[in-house]
Design an enzyme around this catalytic site. Structure first.
Site, mmCIF file in Angstrom:
data_model
loop_
_atom_site.group_PDB
_atom_site.id
_atom_site.type_symbol
_atom_site.label_atom_id
_atom_site.label_comp_id
_atom_site.label_asym_id
_atom_site.label_seq_id
_atom_site.Cartn_x
_atom_site.Cartn_y
_atom_site.Cartn_z
ATOM 1 N N MET A 145 0.847 -1.200 0.000
ATOM 2 C CA MET A 145 0.000 0.000 0.000
ATOM 3 C C MET A 145 0.881 1.248 0.000
ATOM 4 S SD MET A 145 -3.422 -0.949 2.073
ATOM 5 C CE MET A 145 -2.813 -0.708 3.715
ATOM 6 N N ASN A 163 4.182 3.893 0.915
ATOM 7 C CA ASN A 163 4.872 4.418 2.086
ATOM 8 C C ASN A 163 5.931 3.400 2.528
ATOM 9 O OD1 ASN A 163 4.604 5.280 5.415
ATOM 10 N ND2 ASN A 163 5.059 6.734 3.827
ATOM 11 N N LEU A 164 6.772 3.076 1.564
ATOM 12 C CA LEU A 164 7.663 1.926 1.719
ATOM 13 C C LEU A 164 8.769 2.174 2.738
ATOM 14 C CD1 LEU A 164 8.012 0.961 -2.054
ATOM 15 C CD2 LEU A 164 6.295 0.216 -0.389
ATOM 16 N N GLY A 193 11.257 -2.801 5.570
ATOM 17 C CA GLY A 193 10.554 -4.096 5.565
ATOM 18 C C GLY A 193 10.067 -4.442 4.160
ATOM 19 N N HIS A 194 9.407 -3.470 3.492
ATOM 20 C CA HIS A 194 8.949 -3.717 2.118
ATOM 21 C C HIS A 194 10.139 -4.003 1.201
ATOM 22 C CE1 HIS A 194 5.671 -0.871 3.556
ATOM 23 N NE2 HIS A 194 4.959 -1.888 3.121
ATOM 24 N N GLY A 214 5.037 -9.993 4.019
ATOM 25 C CA GLY A 214 5.735 -9.968 5.300
ATOM 26 C C GLY A 214 4.989 -10.796 6.343
ATOM 27 N N SER A 240 6.707 -0.740 10.350
ATOM 28 C CA SER A 240 5.344 -0.574 9.854
ATOM 29 C C SER A 240 5.186 0.864 9.380
ATOM 30 C CB SER A 240 4.347 -0.850 10.990
ATOM 31 O OG SER A 240 3.083 -0.329 10.663
HETATM 32 O O1 PAF Z 1 -0.171 -5.744 3.645
HETATM 33 C C1 PAF Z 1 -0.554 -4.849 2.863
HETATM 34 O O2 PAF Z 1 0.152 -3.882 2.574
HETATM 35 C C2 PAF Z 1 -1.926 -4.966 2.242
HETATM 36 O O3 PAF Z 1 -2.830 -5.545 3.123
HETATM 37 C C3 PAF Z 1 -1.930 -5.704 0.889
HETATM 38 C C4 PAF Z 1 -1.479 -7.156 1.041
HETATM 39 C C5 PAF Z 1 -1.025 -4.995 -0.098
HETATM 40 C C6 PAF Z 1 -3.350 -5.728 0.312
HETATM 41 O O4 PAF Z 1 -3.844 -4.433 0.134
#
Ligand code: PAF
Length: 279
Positions: free
Chosen positions: A30, A32-33, A36-37, A148, A186
């Site tokens: 979603m 705002n990386l 973790g991403h 994650g 997060s």
């Molecule tokens: O974990 C997230 O960022 C969201 O729940 C996901 C898996 C991208 C689905 O919108």
């Protein structure tokens, strides 16, 4: 990296790679990386030839009083981070692109996995997640999709959904990325005040102590009560702190257990989890 906003253009781009026999790894987000991403992107690069990520703040997984409107949207910074980590495609669809007929489809996982924990306190949340992830997987059709483990229940829901829909994709969970003080990374951590940020690592610390006690055979009821008391005394408002089976996410006598926790610090909801083995 190419940023693509429409399903048709993304499918055309990926079709060319698939025709050449290239494998595809997908990291839905979603935005705002944070680190973790980006660890998920690193894993994706190891696992496949082509890395696709998506940024879509999915309205159907937010409850009425949740933070959909104020969820941080930081596209330019996110693009820079993805380029630096070697992502090949970023999919950034609009709400109309993902839900062209409005909210006509809801993928509801009719199993015990969604009942407790976040499923109990965020009604409709997992149906929103399962709906958008099934749409995204259908659009990208990756060989592997990477998530994650911080969102432990979400990962279980996604595994169940892909199995039930016979989706030909491997679902890979990656260990939670943490700050040096143990706090799980997060996007919501940035809502914390400086003082709350100092208190927040106590959540992970408390789970570690609880897991240690339970793995040594401590009385579960008493150990959980002590953990809750520690957190409450530090200012956490506990949503849940449950010890359950790693697979069913229900209470059981099996050895493989996980502690799942959610708690508010001020207005910020933090979640974390820890696996352990019961004697
Ligand atoms: O974990 C997230 O960022 C969201 O729940 C996901 C898996 C991208 C689905 O919108």
């Amino acid at each position: 990296m190419q940023t693509i906003e429409t399903i048709s253009r993304l499918r055309a781009a990926l079709k060319a790679h698939k025709a050449k026999g290239k494998t595809i790894a997908f990291v839905p987000t979603m935005g705002n990386l944070h680190e973790g991403h980006l660890t998920l992107i690193d894993t994706a690069r190891i696992r496949a030839d082509i890395v696709v990520s998506s940024i879509f703040v999915n309205p159907t997984q937010f409850g009425e009083n949740e933070d959909f409107d104020k969820y941080p949207r930081t596209l330019q910074a996110d693009q820079d981070k993805l380029v630096a980590r070697g992502c090949h495609y970023l999919f950034t669809p609009s709400v109309d692109e993902m839900y062209p007929n409005g909210n006509t489809l809801s993928v509801h996982i009719n199993s015990e996995i969604t009942e407790l924990h976040c499923g109990a306190s965020r009604p409709g949340h997992f149906a929103g997640v399962a709906t958008v992830v099934s749409k995204l997987l259908n659009i990208v059709q990756p060989d592997v999709a990477i998530f994650g483990q911080k969102d432990y229940q979400q990962l279980a829901v996604i595994r169940q959904m892909t199995a039930d829909l016979f989706l030909p994709v491997q679902i890979l969970g990656v260990e939670t990325s943490r700050e040096s003080n143990g706090l799980a990374r997060s996007s919501r951590n940035q809502y914390l005040t400086e003082q709350q940020h100092e208190t927040a690592p106590l959540l992970h610390d408390t789970l570690k102590k609880l897991a240690h006690a339970l793995s040594k055979g401590a009385d579960e009821g008493k150990a959980i009560a002590a953990a809750k008391a520690t957190l409450s005394a530090a200012g956490f408002v506990i949503d849940y702190l449950n010890v359950v089976d790693q697979t069913t996410l229900q209470p059981s006598d099996h050895s493989a257990q996980v502690i799942l926790a959610a708690a508010l610090l001020g207005d910020t909801r933090l979640i974390d989890n820890l696996e352990f083995f019961r004697p």
